[in-house]
Design a protein around this motif. Structure first.
Motif, PDB file in Angstrom:
ATOM      1  N   ASP A 207       3.045   4.063   0.386  1.00 10.96           N
ATOM      2  CA  ASP A 207       4.199   4.359  -0.463  1.00 10.96           C
ATOM      3  C   ASP A 207       4.302   3.430  -1.664  1.00 10.96           C
ATOM      4  O   ASP A 207       5.163   3.605  -2.518  1.00 10.96           O
ATOM      5  CB  ASP A 207       5.499   4.264   0.354  1.00 10.96           C
ATOM      6  N   ASN A 208       3.434   2.435  -1.715  1.00 12.81           N
ATOM      7  CA  ASN A 208       3.448   1.489  -2.829  1.00 12.81           C
ATOM      8  C   ASN A 208       2.590   2.037  -3.969  1.00 12.81           C
ATOM      9  O   ASN A 208       1.390   2.277  -3.799  1.00 12.81           O
ATOM     10  CB  ASN A 208       2.892   0.139  -2.362  1.00 12.81           C
ATOM     11  N   GLU A 209       3.183   2.253  -5.139  1.00 11.02           N
ATOM     12  CA  GLU A 209       2.451   2.847  -6.255  1.00 11.02           C
ATOM     13  C   GLU A 209       1.242   2.009  -6.665  1.00 11.02           C
ATOM     14  O   GLU A 209       0.209   2.540  -7.070  1.00 11.02           O
ATOM     15  CB  GLU A 209       3.381   3.033  -7.456  1.00 11.02           C
ATOM     16  N   SER A 210       1.357   0.700  -6.564  1.00 10.11           N
ATOM     17  CA  SER A 210       0.233  -0.152  -6.951  1.00 10.11           C
ATOM     18  C   SER A 210      -0.769  -0.322  -5.806  1.00 10.11           C
ATOM     19  O   SER A 210      -1.863  -0.808  -6.005  1.00 10.11           O
ATOM     20  CB  SER A 210       0.743  -1.529  -7.409  1.00 10.11           C
ATOM     21  N   TYR A 211      -0.428   0.050  -4.616  1.00  5.13           N
ATOM     22  CA  TYR A 211      -1.211   0.006  -3.387  1.00  5.13           C
ATOM     23  C   TYR A 211      -1.887  -1.345  -3.154  1.00  5.13           C
ATOM     24  O   TYR A 211      -2.843  -1.721  -3.823  1.00  5.13           O
ATOM     25  CB  TYR A 211      -2.281   1.098  -3.347  1.00  5.13           C
ATOM     26  N   GLU A 212      -1.398  -2.060  -2.159  1.00  3.26           N
ATOM     27  CA  GLU A 212      -1.998  -3.316  -1.736  1.00  3.26           C
ATOM     28  C   GLU A 212      -2.753  -3.075  -0.426  1.00  3.26           C
ATOM     29  O   GLU A 212      -2.143  -2.820   0.607  1.00  3.26           O
ATOM     30  CB  GLU A 212      -0.893  -4.373  -1.533  1.00  3.26           C
ATOM     31  N   PRO A 213      -4.097  -3.102  -0.449  1.00  8.59           N
ATOM     32  CA  PRO A 213      -4.869  -2.787   0.756  1.00  8.59           C
ATOM     33  C   PRO A 213      -4.571  -3.689   1.942  1.00  8.59           C
ATOM     34  O   PRO A 213      -4.719  -3.265   3.095  1.00  8.59           O
ATOM     35  CB  PRO A 213      -6.329  -2.909   0.303  1.00  8.59           C
TER      36      PRO A 213
END
Length: 271
Positions: A207-213
């Motif tokens: 759900d995070n637009e910047s996406y943290e793996p």
């Protein structure tokens, strides 16, 4: 991402009494063993949080953000470590946090940290940051237990603090969940942004637009550790495995299950 205004924004995370005692003994030496200090600080969420908060304090002039216990130990002098441990709040099994089984919290947090570190290594991500995220990911649960009083009793009666659906149920009951609170605390402690985002999005990493793996890594580690707390069967593991999150990292259920810690911290009734 901040701690909800209805909650007390300060938190002293209770520390494992045995670990505090062992650290005090080790720090008596003029040159304590760094490997031993790393092991002890890295096994306790409260001590790790205090250490990282101190290391990320601007007064220490760190040239970069400190995301792990080894980095913090390399930065701080022994005198500062002694002072920190002497001030550590020692937890007890029944009184430190209302409605929370602290031995379970300590055991579960360490298991999650070990799993997160292992999964991060497979996914070619930072295992040090992953371990820290795993160790601290549930500290927000302590805040909720301290501040919600009797409301927490009702929720715990339906689902325990470490159930797979805990975040979902807390959002329904309180309008927020422990992941948000943990992230808010990390931000207050001046921990690196990667840790703040990982903690914030651990329940919903996509759900995070910047996406943290690393949030996906933590999500899988939390799933596995909570599945063990619930003693899920093979069928239940297969049904509950978060496939979509696993796909983003290229990790299937068999790979995740193979990363079980060599030495799980045992359940009380396993000892």
């Amino acid at each position: 991402m901040s701690v909800p205004e209805s909650l007390n924004p300060s938190l002293v995370v209770p520390c494992l009494p045995r670990t505090v005692a062992l650290l005090m003994s080790e720090l008596v030496a003029s040159e304590p063993l760094m490997a031993r200090l790393n092991q002890l600080f890295g096994s306790d969420p409260g001590l790790a949080a205090m250490l990282l908060q101190r290391a990320n304090d601007t007064r220490h002039g760190a040239c970069r953000e400190v995301a792990g216990v080894p980095q913090a130990l390399a930065l701080l002098p022994v005198a500062a470590l002694r002072e920190l441990v002497a001030a550590a709040p020692v937890g007890t099994a029944g009184r430190s946090v209302y409605g929370m089984d602290l031995p379970q919290f300590w055991r579960y947090s360490l298991n999650t940290a070990r799993l997160a570190r292992s999964l991060a290594g497979i996914a070619f991500l930072n295992p040090l940051a992953a371990y820290t995220a795993g160790l601290l990911h549930a500290v927000g649960e302590l805040v909720i237990h301290r501040c919600e009083g009797e409301r927490i009793d009702s929720l715990n009666a339906r689902r325990g603090p470490f159930s797979l659906r805990r975040c979902e149920l807390e959002r329904q009951e309180f309008g927020y969940c422990y992941a948000q609170v943990s992230a808010g605390l990390a931000k207050r402690w001046r921990l690196p942004q990667v840790l703040v985002e990982t903690l914030c999005y651990q329940a919903d990493p996509l759900d995070n637009e910047s996406y943290e793996p690393l949030a996906s890594v933590l999500h899988l580690a939390v799933w596995r550790a909570r599945a063990r707390e619930a003693r899920l069967s093979e069928r239940e593991l297969a049904v509950t495995y978060p496939d979509e999150v696993g796909v983003t990292l290229g990790l299937d259920i068999d790979t995740v299950l193979q990363q079980d810690p060599i030495n799980w911290k045992p359940h009380c009734d396993d000892e």
